[in-house]
Design a protein around this motif. Structure first.
Motif, mmCIF file in Angstrom:
data_model
loop_
_atom_site.group_PDB
_atom_site.id
_atom_site.type_symbol
_atom_site.label_atom_id
_atom_site.label_comp_id
_atom_site.label_asym_id
_atom_site.label_seq_id
_atom_site.Cartn_x
_atom_site.Cartn_y
_atom_site.Cartn_z
ATOM 1 N N GLY A 39 2.387 -4.470 3.948
ATOM 2 C CA GLY A 39 2.956 -3.859 3.062
ATOM 3 C C GLY A 39 4.189 -2.965 3.158
ATOM 4 N N ARG B 183 0.413 -1.465 -3.769
ATOM 5 C CA ARG B 183 -0.657 -0.390 -3.402
ATOM 6 C C ARG B 183 -0.111 0.465 -2.216
ATOM 7 N NH1 ARG B 183 -5.235 -1.720 -6.858
ATOM 8 N NH2 ARG B 183 -4.415 -3.825 -7.753
ATOM 9 N N GLY B 184 0.740 0.207 -1.607
ATOM 10 C CA GLY B 184 1.177 1.268 -0.465
ATOM 11 C C GLY B 184 0.022 1.672 0.467
ATOM 12 N N CYS B 185 -0.837 0.891 0.681
ATOM 13 C CA CYS B 185 -1.895 1.612 1.765
ATOM 14 C C CYS B 185 -1.115 1.740 3.476
ATOM 15 C CB CYS B 185 -2.836 0.592 2.191
ATOM 16 S SG CYS B 185 -3.749 -0.363 0.600
ATOM 17 N N CYS C 140 4.476 -4.835 -1.949
ATOM 18 C CA CYS C 140 2.943 -4.465 -2.232
ATOM 19 C C CYS C 140 2.845 -3.295 -3.347
ATOM 20 C CB CYS C 140 1.827 -4.732 -1.391
ATOM 21 S SG CYS C 140 0.343 -4.557 -2.057
ATOM 22 N N PHE D 127 -2.134 2.276 6.269
ATOM 23 C CA PHE D 127 -2.418 1.727 7.488
ATOM 24 C C PHE D 127 -1.876 0.232 7.569
ATOM 25 C CE2 PHE D 127 -5.712 0.792 4.362
ATOM 26 C CZ PHE D 127 -5.426 -0.707 4.355
ATOM 27 N N CYS D 128 -1.022 -0.461 6.427
ATOM 28 C CA CYS D 128 -0.769 -1.662 6.192
ATOM 29 C C CYS D 128 0.582 -2.160 6.648
ATOM 30 C CB CYS D 128 -1.172 -2.322 5.010
ATOM 31 S SG CYS D 128 -0.643 -3.997 4.514
ATOM 32 N N LEU E 280 1.541 -10.618 -1.471
ATOM 33 C CA LEU E 280 0.353 -9.729 -0.659
ATOM 34 C C LEU E 280 -0.711 -9.561 -1.490
ATOM 35 C CD1 LEU E 280 2.633 -7.439 1.345
ATOM 36 C CD2 LEU E 280 1.050 -9.327 2.303
HETATM 37 S S1 SF4 Z 1 -1.493 -5.891 1.369
HETATM 38 FE FE1 SF4 Z 1 -1.260 -3.950 2.462
HETATM 39 S S2 SF4 Z 1 -0.623 -2.545 1.029
HETATM 40 FE FE2 SF4 Z 1 -1.098 -4.120 -0.038
HETATM 41 S S3 SF4 Z 1 -3.215 -3.922 -1.101
HETATM 42 FE FE3 SF4 Z 1 -3.239 -5.343 0.750
HETATM 43 S S4 SF4 Z 1 -3.672 -3.820 2.465
HETATM 44 FE FE4 SF4 Z 1 -2.883 -2.533 0.591
#
Ligand code: SF4
Length: 323
Positions: A261, A253-255, A251, A257-258, A296
């Motif tokens: 990802g 975005r690299g959040c 993904c 908490f995820c 994702l």
């Molecule tokens: S999949 Fe995970 S890393 Fe990607 S946008 Fe959603 S929460 Fe963020």
């Protein structure tokens, strides 16, 4: 009164008239041939999803692995899902073992039973399926006979709570791990298989782990990797009731908490040409009129406009839908 059809002598058929949504247990779907149309069975694997049929059949990962395993010479691949409580009660009352949808073979008769750990809430369903399938719950209670019970998927990245119940964990992308796993069969003993897996990258075998971390197997080139040419088409409605084509892993975005990802890094895209080709093949093979681009966060797919351009003529001429 005698039954009109011989099939009604089969305990599965009797169960179907006693439970809600009998299609969950009927099998016989288009595309569910299990491979091994001819030739000698070298190994058998049951892909086990620890939730009900309509949830498990929506999981793209098993569609890919089923299609892949059914193309490996000598491999028999079948599926099992967790029965709803009404079917579980019927099976326990009538001393029926949980078997595969393809042949009704009990889980205990396969060489490998492979669970996917998609979310922790289904952990108790794993125990239900092992118990109903005739497999001792704990690794320590399993003898020399019986299947190797393995787990993969995102939950396998935090395996310790489930170590008492699994012989091995598969860490990483299934397209790389599944052929390695099946290559150990036919085997002389369970111990031979487990010792071999413990030395193979991407497998965590608690009984023979010699310390250190287990390296995740990563399929870096999605275009060069396995692409499904077929799928199982459910004969009743499921949650994601359409063709699914994976457009990328990871993904952008690299959040922080995820978990999804992080465990699927790095981002690896499939080319628009490949995505469109797979979509066309599966739409024709399955009879579906809708294809979903799966990942994702599919809106982040850099090739999305090109895929729409490539599929455009089919979408308009054949009334296919894209989601
Ligand atoms: S999949 Fe995970 S890393 Fe990607 S946008 Fe959603 S929460 Fe963020």
């Amino acid at each position: 009164m005698p039954y009109i059809f011989d099939e009604l002598e089969d305990p599965i058929w009797r169960m179907l008239s006693s439970v809600k949504r009998p299609s969950r247990y009927a099998g016989g779907e288009w595309g569910a041939d299990g491979g091994l149309a001819e030739g000698k069975e070298r190994s058998s694997i049951c892909l086990a999803f620890p939730d009900v049929y309509e949830v498990g059949m929506s999981y793209l990962g098993f569609q890919i692995l089923y299609n892949m395993a059914s193309g490996i010479p000598g491999v028999r691949v079948e599926r099992a899902y967790c029965p709803w409580p009404d079917a579980e009660a019927y099976m326990r009352e009538n001393r029926m073992a949980l078997g595969s949808l393809e042949s009704g073979r009990p889980l205990s008769s396969f060489d490998v039973v492979g669970f996917t750990l998609q979310y922790e809430l289904t952990s108790t369903n794993i125990l239900t399926m092992l118990d109903l399938g005739g497999i001792p719950l704990k690794v320590s209670e399993r003898g020399e006979k019986g299947p190797i019970v393995v787990a993969g998927g995102p939950g396998a990245f935090a395996p310790e709570p489930l170590v008492p119940f699994f012989d091995a964990f598969c860490i990483g992308d299934g397209e790389l791990l599944l052929p390695d796993l099946l290559s150990f069969f036919p085997a002389r003993s369970r111990e031979d298989v487990l010792r071999g897996l413990a030395k193979t990258e991407g497998f965590y075998v608690p009984a023979f782990h010699e310390g250190g971390s287990v390296r995740r197997r990563v399929l870096m080139d999605l275009d060069g990797g396995f692409a499904p040419s077929g799928m199982i088409v459910p004969s009743s409605e499921i949650i994601h009731d359409r063709v699914g084509v994976e457009v990328f892993r990871g993904c952008t975005r690299g959040c922080r908490f995820c978990q999804a990802g992080v465990v699927s890094r790095p981002v690896r895209e499939r080319s628009p040409e490949r995505v469109a080709g797979i979509a066309r093949d599966l739409l024709v093979m399955s009879g579906y009129d809708e294809v979903g681009l799966v990942s994702l966060a599919s809106c982040d797919y850099s090739g999305i406009e090109r895929v729409i351009d490539l599929l455009g003529p089919d979408l308009s001429a054949k009334n296919f839908r894209l989601s």
